[in-house]
Design a protein around this motif. Structure first.
Motif, PDB file in Angstrom:
ATOM      1  N   LEU A  37       0.826  -1.205   0.000  1.00 46.86           N
ATOM      2  CA  LEU A  37       0.000   0.000   0.000  1.00 46.86           C
ATOM      3  C   LEU A  37       0.862   1.258   0.000  1.00 46.86           C
ATOM      4  O   LEU A  37       0.584   2.220  -0.730  1.00 46.86           O
ATOM      5  N   LEU A  38       1.912   1.246   0.805  1.00 49.11           N
ATOM      6  CA  LEU A  38       2.790   2.423   0.870  1.00 49.11           C
ATOM      7  C   LEU A  38       3.599   2.589  -0.406  1.00 49.11           C
ATOM      8  O   LEU A  38       3.826   3.724  -0.851  1.00 49.11           O
ATOM      9  N   ASP A  39       4.021   1.495  -1.007  1.00 52.23           N
ATOM     10  CA  ASP A  39       4.721   1.589  -2.295  1.00 52.23           C
ATOM     11  C   ASP A  39       3.806   2.193  -3.356  1.00 52.23           C
ATOM     12  O   ASP A  39       4.228   3.033  -4.155  1.00 52.23           O
ATOM     13  N   GLU A  40       2.543   1.766  -3.349  1.00 51.94           N
ATOM     14  CA  GLU A  40       1.580   2.332  -4.288  1.00 51.94           C
ATOM     15  C   GLU A  40       1.387   3.826  -4.024  1.00 51.94           C
ATOM     16  O   GLU A  40       1.325   4.632  -4.953  1.00 51.94           O
ATOM     17  N   ALA A  41       1.318   4.199  -2.758  1.00 49.88           N
ATOM     18  CA  ALA A  41       1.152   5.616  -2.408  1.00 49.88           C
ATOM     19  C   ALA A  41       2.329   6.445  -2.907  1.00 49.88           C
ATOM     20  O   ALA A  41       2.146   7.529  -3.477  1.00 49.88           O
ATOM     21  N   VAL A  42       3.544   5.944  -2.713  1.00 50.46           N
ATOM     22  CA  VAL A  42       4.744   6.661  -3.182  1.00 50.46           C
ATOM     23  C   VAL A  42       4.722   6.769  -4.700  1.00 50.46           C
ATOM     24  O   VAL A  42       5.013   7.831  -5.259  1.00 50.46           O
ATOM     25  N   THR A  43       4.364   5.703  -5.375  1.00 43.47           N
ATOM     26  CA  THR A  43       4.318   5.707  -6.844  1.00 43.47           C
ATOM     27  C   THR A  43       3.298   6.711  -7.361  1.00 43.47           C
ATOM     28  O   THR A  43       3.591   7.500  -8.268  1.00 43.47           O
ATOM     29  N   VAL A  44       2.109   6.695  -6.772  1.00 44.24           N
ATOM     30  CA  VAL A  44       1.047   7.617  -7.197  1.00 44.24           C
ATOM     31  C   VAL A  44       1.458   9.062  -6.933  1.00 44.24           C
ATOM     32  O   VAL A  44       1.325   9.924  -7.803  1.00 44.24           O
ATOM     33  N   ALA A  45       1.966   9.337  -5.749  1.00 45.65           N
ATOM     34  CA  ALA A  45       2.362  10.708  -5.409  1.00 45.65           C
ATOM     35  C   ALA A  45       3.534  11.176  -6.268  1.00 45.65           C
ATOM     36  O   ALA A  45       3.559  12.327  -6.696  1.00 45.65           O
ATOM     37  N   SER A  46       4.475  10.298  -6.532  1.00 41.08           N
ATOM     38  CA  SER A  46       5.629  10.658  -7.374  1.00 41.08           C
ATOM     39  C   SER A  46       5.210  10.994  -8.796  1.00 41.08           C
ATOM     40  O   SER A  46       5.853  11.804  -9.458  1.00 41.08           O
ATOM     41  N   ALA A  47       4.142  10.350  -9.266  1.00 36.78           N
ATOM     42  CA  ALA A  47       3.682  10.568 -10.638  1.00 36.78           C
ATOM     43  C   ALA A  47       2.949  11.899 -10.816  1.00 36.78           C
ATOM     44  O   ALA A  47       2.757  12.343 -11.957  1.00 36.78           O
ATOM     45  N   LEU A  48       2.565  12.530  -9.718  1.00 35.75           N
ATOM     46  CA  LEU A  48       1.887  13.822  -9.827  1.00 35.75           C
ATOM     47  C   LEU A  48       2.849  14.867 -10.367  1.00 35.75           C
ATOM     48  O   LEU A  48       4.050  14.828 -10.115  1.00 35.75           O
ATOM     49  N   ASP A  49       2.311  15.810 -11.099  1.00 33.61           N
ATOM     50  CA  ASP A  49       3.100  16.904 -11.643  1.00 33.61           C
ATOM     51  C   ASP A  49       3.727  17.706 -10.505  1.00 33.61           C
ATOM     52  O   ASP A  49       3.096  17.891  -9.451  1.00 33.61           O
ATOM     53  N   ALA A  50       4.927  18.181 -10.710  1.00 35.65           N
ATOM     54  CA  ALA A  50       5.626  18.959  -9.681  1.00 35.65           C
ATOM     55  C   ALA A  50       4.843  20.213  -9.292  1.00 35.65           C
ATOM     56  O   ALA A  50       4.974  20.710  -8.176  1.00 35.65           O
ATOM     57  N   ALA A  51       4.007  20.710 -10.186  1.00 39.10           N
ATOM     58  CA  ALA A  51       3.213  21.902  -9.901  1.00 39.10           C
ATOM     59  C   ALA A  51       1.959  21.589  -9.082  1.00 39.10           C
ATOM     60  O   ALA A  51       1.285  22.509  -8.611  1.00 39.10           O
ATOM     61  N   ASN A  52       1.654  20.323  -8.900  1.00 38.35           N
ATOM     62  CA  ASN A  52       0.478  19.942  -8.117  1.00 38.35           C
ATOM     63  C   ASN A  52       0.688  20.413  -6.676  1.00 38.35           C
ATOM     64  O   ASN A  52       1.675  20.048  -6.041  1.00 38.35           O
ATOM     65  N   PRO A  53      -0.235  21.193  -6.131  1.00 36.04           N
ATOM     66  CA  PRO A  53      -0.034  21.764  -4.794  1.00 36.04           C
ATOM     67  C   PRO A  53      -0.018  20.731  -3.654  1.00 36.04           C
ATOM     68  O   PRO A  53       0.454  21.035  -2.565  1.00 36.04           O
ATOM     69  N   TYR A  54      -0.501  19.517  -3.903  1.00 33.60           N
ATOM     70  CA  TYR A  54      -0.551  18.499  -2.857  1.00 33.60           C
ATOM     71  C   TYR A  54       0.567  17.464  -2.979  1.00 33.60           C
ATOM     72  O   TYR A  54       0.747  16.652  -2.083  1.00 33.60           O
ATOM     73  N   ARG A  55       1.295  17.482  -4.082  1.00 37.78           N
ATOM     74  CA  ARG A  55       2.300  16.461  -4.361  1.00 37.78           C
ATOM     75  C   ARG A  55       3.334  16.330  -3.242  1.00 37.78           C
ATOM     76  O   ARG A  55       3.563  15.243  -2.721  1.00 37.78           O
ATOM     77  N   ALA A  56       3.956  17.414  -2.889  1.00 36.77           N
ATOM     78  CA  ALA A  56       5.033  17.369  -1.890  1.00 36.77           C
ATOM     79  C   ALA A  56       4.542  16.826  -0.556  1.00 36.77           C
ATOM     80  O   ALA A  56       5.207  15.987   0.065  1.00 36.77           O
ATOM     81  N   ARG A  57       3.369  17.255  -0.146  1.00 34.27           N
ATOM     82  CA  ARG A  57       2.834  16.839   1.154  1.00 34.27           C
ATOM     83  C   ARG A  57       2.507  15.342   1.186  1.00 34.27           C
ATOM     84  O   ARG A  57       2.905  14.635   2.102  1.00 34.27           O
ATOM     85  N   VAL A  58       1.797  14.851   0.177  1.00 39.78           N
ATOM     86  CA  VAL A  58       1.415  13.430   0.202  1.00 39.78           C
ATOM     87  C   VAL A  58       2.611  12.527  -0.069  1.00 39.78           C
ATOM     88  O   VAL A  58       2.702  11.435   0.489  1.00 39.78           O
ATOM     89  N   LEU A  59       3.552  13.000  -0.883  1.00 40.50           N
ATOM     90  CA  LEU A  59       4.749  12.203  -1.132  1.00 40.50           C
ATOM     91  C   LEU A  59       5.590  12.090   0.133  1.00 40.50           C
ATOM     92  O   LEU A  59       6.061  11.002   0.488  1.00 40.50           O
ATOM     93  N   ALA A  60       5.736  13.196   0.850  1.00 39.74           N
ATOM     94  CA  ALA A  60       6.484  13.171   2.110  1.00 39.74           C
ATOM     95  C   ALA A  60       5.802  12.259   3.129  1.00 39.74           C
ATOM     96  O   ALA A  60       6.471  11.483   3.830  1.00 39.74           O
ATOM     97  N   LYS A  61       4.488  12.329   3.192  1.00 41.18           N
ATOM     98  CA  LYS A  61       3.743  11.489   4.139  1.00 41.18           C
ATOM     99  C   LYS A  61       3.906  10.011   3.791  1.00 41.18           C
ATOM    100  O   LYS A  61       4.129   9.177   4.672  1.00 41.18           O
ATOM    101  N   ALA A  62       3.804   9.673   2.530  1.00 38.65           N
ATOM    102  CA  ALA A  62       3.941   8.279   2.099  1.00 38.65           C
ATOM    103  C   ALA A  62       5.359   7.760   2.351  1.00 38.65           C
ATOM    104  O   ALA A  62       5.534   6.641   2.848  1.00 38.65           O
ATOM    105  N   ARG A  63       6.348   8.568   2.028  1.00 40.07           N
ATOM    106  CA  ARG A  63       7.737   8.142   2.258  1.00 40.07           C
ATOM    107  C   ARG A  63       8.033   7.986   3.748  1.00 40.07           C
ATOM    108  O   ARG A  63       8.721   7.054   4.156  1.00 40.07           O
ATOM    109  N   ALA A  64       7.523   8.891   4.556  1.00 42.99           N
ATOM    110  CA  ALA A  64       7.752   8.808   6.006  1.00 42.99           C
ATOM    111  C   ALA A  64       7.106   7.545   6.580  1.00 42.99           C
ATOM    112  O   ALA A  64       7.710   6.852   7.402  1.00 42.99           O
TER     113      ALA A  64
END
Length: 108
Positions: free
Chosen positions: A68-95
């Protein structure tokens, strides 16, 4: 993609009347809608995946939690860098992933 299925998922999302639909229903809806509109629904999918990894259903199943966490990281990483939520959800998934790996290394 079957447009009727997409429309039903959108109706379920709207009828839930919640900011984020959680649990297995949320996973199903966001997985489907992320395939259609990844920038709109991907951050919510990543968020719900991290929450699902902490649920009682998979708490004692580290392989499923990791998936589940690998999927979360993959999905969040695939978001465009300009997506305002990308950094937050990617950091949460990686943590969450690092924390799970740390627990596994300690034998918990």
């Amino acid at each position: 993609m079957d447009q009727d299925i997409v429309m039903r998922a959108r109706v379920q999302l709207l009828s839930a009347n919640q900011r984020v639909v959680r649990g297995t229903e949320g996973l199903r809806i966001y997985r489907l809608l992320t395939r259609v509109e990844p920038e709109v629904y991907g951050s919510k999918l990543a968020y719900v995946l991290v929450e699902a990894s902490l649920s009682a259903l998979v708490r004692s199943l580290p392989e499923q939690r990791l998936a589940l966490l690998d999927e979360a990281v993959t999905v969040a990483s695939a978001l465009d860098a300009a997506n305002p939520y990308r950094a937050r959800v990617l950091a949460k998934a990686r943590a969450a992933r690092r924390e799970l790996e740390g627990r596994q290394a300690q034998g918990m």
